[in-house]
Design a protein around this motif. Structure first.
Motif, short mmCIF file in Angstrom:
data_model
loop_
_atom_site.label_atom_id
_atom_site.label_comp_id
_atom_site.label_asym_id
_atom_site.label_seq_id
_atom_site.Cartn_x
_atom_site.Cartn_y
_atom_site.Cartn_z
N TRP A 144 0.82 -1.20 0.00
CA TRP A 144 0.00 0.00 0.00
C TRP A 144 0.86 1.26 0.00
N LEU B 193 -10.37 -0.44 9.49
CA LEU B 193 -10.84 -1.11 8.28
C LEU B 193 -11.54 -0.14 7.34
N THR B 194 -12.24 0.82 7.90
CA THR B 194 -12.86 1.86 7.07
C THR B 194 -11.81 2.66 6.33
N THR C 258 -10.24 0.58 3.56
CA THR C 258 -11.19 0.31 2.48
C THR C 258 -11.35 1.53 1.57
N LEU C 259 -11.39 2.70 2.16
CA LEU C 259 -11.52 3.92 1.36
C LEU C 259 -10.22 4.29 0.66
N LEU D 164 -6.64 -2.10 -0.95
CA LEU D 164 -7.45 -3.23 -0.53
C LEU D 164 -8.53 -3.50 -1.58
N TRP E 237 -11.79 -5.29 -3.52
CA TRP E 237 -13.14 -5.50 -3.01
C TRP E 237 -13.33 -6.90 -2.45
N TRP F 10 -11.07 -8.83 -0.79
CA TRP F 10 -10.55 -8.88 0.57
C TRP F 10 -11.33 -7.94 1.49
N ALA F 11 -11.86 -6.86 0.96
CA ALA F 11 -12.70 -5.97 1.77
C ALA F 11 -13.93 -6.72 2.27
N LEU F 12 -14.55 -7.52 1.40
CA LEU F 12 -15.70 -8.30 1.82
C LEU F 12 -15.33 -9.32 2.89
N TRP G 36 -14.61 -7.26 6.24
CA TRP G 36 -15.85 -6.68 6.75
C TRP G 36 -16.80 -7.78 7.20
#
Length: 408
Positions: free
Chosen positions: A79, A190-191, A194-195, A199, A201, A203-205, A208
């Motif tokens: 990142w 995590l927010t 994610t924004l 990360l 989508w 792995w975001a799912l 979350w």
């Protein structure tokens, strides 16, 4: 129409896999072994961390980013290419490994441990000796297990609360400020990721979803401890745990079976000389004198070579006979410890011993735990003796009396 009552062995088997998390001691040993192996590896390679996974790695940051973008793997180290970000990620993995080893807030820490392992290993995929692949897989599977039912700070905290408040298995826990704060902080983090970039989508799912499950579990245990949704949630958790344990056992069998059958096809393994060659490579001879002593005996080299193949090929079939399986487990663990010393692959060997532990008998592991408790009790001062009695230890073995918390 009222369905007939189902009875017999199938019904008992279904009741067992839904009513309890099987193998609490085996999964606890797996948790301790895998986290300890990864922690020791990170501490051992601390002076070389930049060359392994950091800015000085031969596998450059740009190459790693191109690979991750192509295969969708997770790694937080890509990142940012800032050195401080790498240092924070490496330290994060060290801390999460230590916390998982101790069994503190294991439901949450197991996810953090997985994130740390994936971040480092997917940053430089060519760094490792085979044991890293085992740790990689087990880090994912441990998230799905209830691996802190025994031999953990979570289990100890549950016993203390049960003794202090007379809590029963179905009684809701008291307010857990630490769990709520930890869950909230991780939600904010995590927010942010994610924004931000990096990360995907998928792995975001995943993250979350795990975060939401923690909240749902806490809400059911807190506000509906004696209702059907809470019982259903416990059944689902047991099924997920038992399914993950079955996958872990199948994975171990697959590792040994594929390794053994590939060896059978090799000419050096067929003529019994395969061990001779690594014993003459500088990379695999940390003790040249010992390697020379072993390789000087052709008969010993042949016996070890054939014994390795036979053990690996036969292991999956020995699961049908408990006594033979236990004997072969001793042989395999001794083999891995020998590899650690003779070939200088300690972390690979420790990882394999940890996964082998899922097949160890429960009676042996409980006896080992009692022996360890007696040993630690002797180290305490006379005025400090105490703690959970035998009844608490036995109750903790099957998970009864353990209050539920948000992220415990």
């Amino acid at each position: 129409m009222i369905p007939a009552r189902v009875s017999g062995p199938p019904a008992r088997a279904v009741a067992r896999i839904t009513a309890s998390a099987l193998g609490p001691y085996q999964t606890a040993v797996l948790r301790i072994g895998i986290s300890a192996t990864w922690l020791c590896f990170l501490l051992r390679e601390w002076p070389h961390r930049h060359e392994l996974y950091g800015p000085d790695s031969p596998w450059g940051w740009d190459m790693a980013r191109q690979l991750v973008e192509g295969n969708g793997a997770f790694t937080a180290l890509l990142w940012s290419d800032d050195v401080l970000w790498f240092e924070a990620g490496y330290l994060f993995s060290v801390v999460s490994s230590a916390l998982l080893l101790l069994g503190w807030r294991t439901r949450t820490v197991s996810v953090l441990f997985m994130a740390g392992v994936l971040s480092l290993q997917n940053r430089s995929i060519f760094m490792g000796d085979g044991g890293d692949n085992v740790i990689h897989l087990m880090a994912v599977y441990l998230v799905l297990t209830r691996c802190a039912r025994v031999w953990s700070l979570d289990a100890r905290r549950a016993r203390v609360r049960a003794a202090a408040h007379g809590a029963d298995h179905g009684q809701p826990p008291h307010a857990d400020a630490t769990g709520v704060v930890l869950w909230s902080v991780l939600g904010l983090a995590l927010t942010a990721v994610t924004l931000g970039p990096g990360l995907g989508w998928g792995w975001a799912l995943v993250f979350w979803g795990l975060w939401a499950v923690q909240a749902l579990w806490w809400a059911l245990c807190r506000y509906a401890p004696d209702r059907e949704p809470r019982a259903v949630a416990d059944i689902v958790a047991n099924l997920v745990h038992n399914g993950a344990l079955l996958v872990i056992m199948a994975e171990v069998c697959l590792i040994y079976a594929t390794a053994g059958w590939y060896k059978v096809q090799g000419s050096r393994w067929q003529d019994g000389t395969a061990l001779h060659y690594p014993l003459h490579l500088d990379y695999f001879t940390p003790w040249p004198g010992l390697s020379e002593l072993v390789s000087s005996s052709g008969l010993l080299v042949m016996l070890i070579t054939y014994g390795t193949v036979i053990t690996q090929v036969a292991f999956p079939f020995t699961l049908f006979n408990r006594r033979v399986k236990n004997v072969l487990l001793v042989v395999m663990i001794a083999e891995h410890l020998s590899i650690a010393v003779l070939l200088g692959l300690p972390f690979f060997s420790l990882a394999m011993v940890a996964v082998d532990a899922v097949f160890l008998p429960t009676g042996f592991l409980r006896g080992l735990g009692r022996y360890a408790r007696r040993g630690t009790a002797r180290l305490r001062l006379p005025g400090q003796r105490g703690g959970a009695g035998r009844g608490d230890a036995e109750r903790d073995g099957d998970g009864r009396g353990r209050p539920r918390t948000l992220v415990g």
